[in-house]
Design a protein around this motif. Structure first.
Motif, PDB file in Angstrom:
ATOM      1  N   ALA A  28       0.831  -1.209   0.000  1.00 46.54           N
ATOM      2  CA  ALA A  28       0.000   0.000   0.000  1.00 46.54           C
ATOM      3  C   ALA A  28       0.864   1.256   0.000  1.00 46.54           C
ATOM      4  O   ALA A  28       0.558   2.256  -0.686  1.00 46.54           O
ATOM      5  N   SER A  29       1.957   1.206   0.758  1.00 49.04           N
ATOM      6  CA  SER A  29       2.853   2.372   0.787  1.00 49.04           C
ATOM      7  C   SER A  29       3.514   2.598  -0.567  1.00 49.04           C
ATOM      8  O   SER A  29       3.654   3.740  -1.046  1.00 49.04           O
ATOM      9  N   ILE A  30       3.940   1.467  -1.199  1.00 51.84           N
ATOM     10  CA  ILE A  30       4.565   1.598  -2.521  1.00 51.84           C
ATOM     11  C   ILE A  30       3.567   2.169  -3.532  1.00 51.84           C
ATOM     12  O   ILE A  30       3.896   3.037  -4.358  1.00 51.84           O
ATOM     13  N   ILE A  31       2.322   1.702  -3.485  1.00 51.62           N
ATOM     14  CA  ILE A  31       1.300   2.217  -4.391  1.00 51.62           C
ATOM     15  C   ILE A  31       1.064   3.702  -4.153  1.00 51.62           C
ATOM     16  O   ILE A  31       0.924   4.498  -5.103  1.00 51.62           O
ATOM     17  N   GLU A  32       1.038   4.097  -2.888  1.00 51.87           N
ATOM     18  CA  GLU A  32       0.828   5.522  -2.563  1.00 51.87           C
ATOM     19  C   GLU A  32       1.979   6.382  -3.094  1.00 51.87           C
ATOM     20  O   GLU A  32       1.769   7.465  -3.652  1.00 51.87           O
ATOM     21  N   ILE A  33       3.207   5.869  -2.922  1.00 51.97           N
ATOM     22  CA  ILE A  33       4.368   6.626  -3.422  1.00 51.97           C
ATOM     23  C   ILE A  33       4.328   6.708  -4.944  1.00 51.97           C
ATOM     24  O   ILE A  33       4.627   7.756  -5.541  1.00 51.97           O
ATOM     25  N   CYS A  34       3.956   5.618  -5.603  1.00 47.40           N
ATOM     26  CA  CYS A  34       3.887   5.626  -7.073  1.00 47.40           C
ATOM     27  C   CYS A  34       2.818   6.595  -7.567  1.00 47.40           C
ATOM     28  O   CYS A  34       3.024   7.303  -8.571  1.00 47.40           O
ATOM     29  N   ASP A  35       1.662   6.649  -6.901  1.00 48.17           N
ATOM     30  CA  ASP A  35       0.631   7.621  -7.276  1.00 48.17           C
ATOM     31  C   ASP A  35       1.147   9.044  -7.147  1.00 48.17           C
ATOM     32  O   ASP A  35       0.874   9.917  -7.995  1.00 48.17           O
ATOM     33  N   HIS A  36       1.902   9.302  -6.069  1.00 47.21           N
ATOM     34  CA  HIS A  36       2.475  10.634  -5.868  1.00 47.21           C
ATOM     35  C   HIS A  36       3.467  10.972  -6.986  1.00 47.21           C
ATOM     36  O   HIS A  36       3.471  12.090  -7.522  1.00 47.21           O
ATOM     37  N   LEU A  37       4.281   9.987  -7.353  1.00 46.89           N
ATOM     38  CA  LEU A  37       5.251  10.228  -8.424  1.00 46.89           C
ATOM     39  C   LEU A  37       4.547  10.503  -9.743  1.00 46.89           C
ATOM     40  O   LEU A  37       4.995  11.331 -10.546  1.00 46.89           O
ATOM     41  N   MET A  38       3.456   9.811 -10.006  1.00 45.22           N
ATOM     42  CA  MET A  38       2.711  10.035 -11.231  1.00 45.22           C
ATOM     43  C   MET A  38       2.154  11.464 -11.277  1.00 45.22           C
ATOM     44  O   MET A  38       2.170  12.123 -12.334  1.00 45.22           O
ATOM     45  N   LEU A  39       1.666  11.956 -10.133  1.00 47.86           N
ATOM     46  CA  LEU A  39       1.178  13.341 -10.079  1.00 47.86           C
ATOM     47  C   LEU A  39       2.308  14.331 -10.333  1.00 47.86           C
ATOM     48  O   LEU A  39       2.143  15.339 -11.032  1.00 47.86           O
ATOM     49  N   VAL A  40       3.467  14.032  -9.736  1.00 50.52           N
ATOM     50  CA  VAL A  40       4.628  14.927  -9.937  1.00 50.52           C
ATOM     51  C   VAL A  40       5.053  14.931 -11.397  1.00 50.52           C
ATOM     52  O   VAL A  40       5.320  15.987 -11.990  1.00 50.52           O
ATOM     53  N   VAL A  41       5.121  13.753 -12.018  1.00 48.39           N
ATOM     54  CA  VAL A  41       5.516  13.666 -13.427  1.00 48.39           C
ATOM     55  C   VAL A  41       4.519  14.395 -14.314  1.00 48.39           C
ATOM     56  O   VAL A  41       4.890  15.127 -15.252  1.00 48.39           O
ATOM     57  N   ARG A  42       3.237  14.224 -14.052  1.00 48.01           N
ATOM     58  CA  ARG A  42       2.223  14.890 -14.861  1.00 48.01           C
ATOM     59  C   ARG A  42       2.331  16.407 -14.722  1.00 48.01           C
ATOM     60  O   ARG A  42       2.193  17.149 -15.708  1.00 48.01           O
TER      61      ARG A  42
END
Length: 452
Positions: free
Chosen positions: A279-293
């Motif tokens: 769950a933590s990895i998924i949360e971090i990946c979602d955050h990275l996707m927002l940053v990249v976008r």
């Protein structure tokens, strides 16, 4: 051929034509004058003779010439008495010039001298003998006077021609020196030294040219300084953007990837709570996707390529409205703008983006209207209008910042025209037109904004 020699050649040719025409007229008038003078002398002699014999025969005998002594002073004539036996008595001869060197040339005498017939008059002596008075015109002395007048005339023309040459040369020397100064200054300006200034000239035309060139060099130097400042500003922004991206990559991606790596290593242990780590990895990946976008949107809006200019502008207006709820921001955009060339599309998008940035930074406006549409008369155009009701400014005193300078350069790169209108307290309007060329559109652009 240089200008000097062209003028001198034309003056020489004109003077030669004047001399030829004047010479022909002078010879014709001289011929007429000599003919009139000879006719007058013949008529005068005949009248004197007629008056002399009116009361009867003038001779006691054929050798008596006392009554005609006055005819010795008659000019241009040669007179003889012819006896019945054919003998001739000469009593009035041709008057030759006193100085032989004053004799006109033979060609002049031939052109001026006409064909004058001799005149014969019958006289009778007291003893009834018939005599014949023969009068032969001899206009040599008159031709000599005409020749002297002609020589004076041609000498005057030659002197005037010489003075004209001297005057023209003096004027051209001064003019050509001024031209040489101007040409040398232009050569210096051609090398990029726009601070070169021409001196004032005493001639009004050259002074006007010098002032125009000086004004041009001032504008060129001003434009070069603006371009240099804009280039430096663009490089600074580029470097700042790279630094910001580098910092974001370091802070966001570096830390997030490190955390994912730590969690992945922890997940290898048997007693680890794998669900929590996942769950933590998924949360971090979602955050990275927002940053990249977010980073991709700042670098280049993908929606501009995917959905077109109209949808991108509407999304940008909604985003700015959410961030600035007190600002009444509206947009009117034709569907046809989605058919524009990509190079034009991105430039128009950046221009509107810069206009809104300037409005928020400087105008303190409550309402901003954006209009983007196509016009078909007199030629296909795209019009962009950004208008606000902000504080405005005095265009004569305001210093144009990099935002407005960047807008100007973007419009110029599309072969468009930019016009800025503003009054203190009455908002600001920028107008620009860019011609559309078929599918590869160029935009007629009419922006209006309050920031500088």
């Amino acid at each position: 051929m240089s200008l000097r020699y062209q003028i001198i050649f034309r003056i020489l040719l004109s003077s030669l034509c004047i001399l030829v025409l004047g010479g022909a007229m002078a010879i014709w008038q001289a011929r007429q004058a000599v003919e009139e003078e000879v006719d007058s002398s013949v008529h005068l002699a005949l009248q004197l003779i007629t008056l002399g014999v009116a009361d009867g025969p003038v001779f006691q005998k054929a050798d008596d010439l006392s009554r005609f002594s006055a005819l010795q002073q008659t000019r241009h004539l040669s007179m003889q008495l012819q006896k019945p036996d054919g003998e001739r008595i000469h009593f009035v001869g041709e008057s030759l010039p006193s100085h032989p060197e004053d004799m006109p040339p033979a060609w002049f005498i031939r052109w001026v001298k006409g064909d004058y017939p001799q005149v014969e008059h019958q006289l009778k002596t007291r003893d009834g003998q018939l005599l014949t008075l023969i009068i032969q015109p001899q206009p040599l002395d008159e031709i000599t006077e005409v020749w002297q007048e002609s020589v004076a005339f041609f000498a005057s023309i030659s002197l005037l021609t010489l003075l004209t040459f001297l005057a023209v040369n003096l004027v051209f020397n001064k003019s050509l020196k001024s031209i040489a100064v101007i040409v040398e200054a232009l050569r210096v300006i051609e090398t990029g030294q726009y601070r070169q200034q021409l001196p004032a000239f005493s001639t009004q035309e050259f002074d006007s040219i010098a002032k125009a060139i000086n004004h041009m060099t001032v504008e060129l130097e001003k434009t070069r300084q603006e371009n240099r400042a804009l280039t430096q500003h663009s490089l600074a922004i580029q470097e700042e953007e790279r630094q910001r991206l580098s910092q974001e990559l370091h802070d966001e991606f570096g830390q997030s990837l490190t955390a994912i790596k730590v969690m992945a290593v922890t997940a290898t242990h048997k007693q680890t709570d794998t669900g929590k780590i996942t769950a933590s990895i998924i949360e971090i990946c979602d955050h990275l996707m927002l940053v990249v976008r977010s980073m991709m949107q700042q670098l280049h809006p993908l929606v501009l390529t995917e959905l077109g200019l109209k949808a991108t502008l509407e999304e940008m207006v909604n985003h700015w409205s959410e961030r600035n709820p007190d600002l009444d921001l509206t947009i009117a955009c034709d569907d046809e703008v989605d058919d524009l060339d990509k190079a034009v599309t991105i430039q128009v998008f950046r221009v509107i983006q810069e206009c809104l940035t300037n409005v928020l930074r400087h105008a303190h406006a409550g309402r901003v209207g954006i209009t983007l549409d196509k016009l078909n008369q007199p030629q296909p155009l795209l019009r962009l209008k950004v208008q606000d009701d902000g504080q405005g400014c005095d265009l004569k005193t305001v210093s144009r910042g990099f935002g407005l300078l960047g807008i100007k350069e973007r419009i110029k790169s599309l072969d468009g025209e930019l016009s800025l209108q503003s009054q203190t307290g009455a908002g600001m309007t920028i107008t620009a037109w860019i011609p559309l060329r078929g599918a590869s559109s160029a935009i007629a652009f009419q922006p209006s904004m309050a920031g500088v």
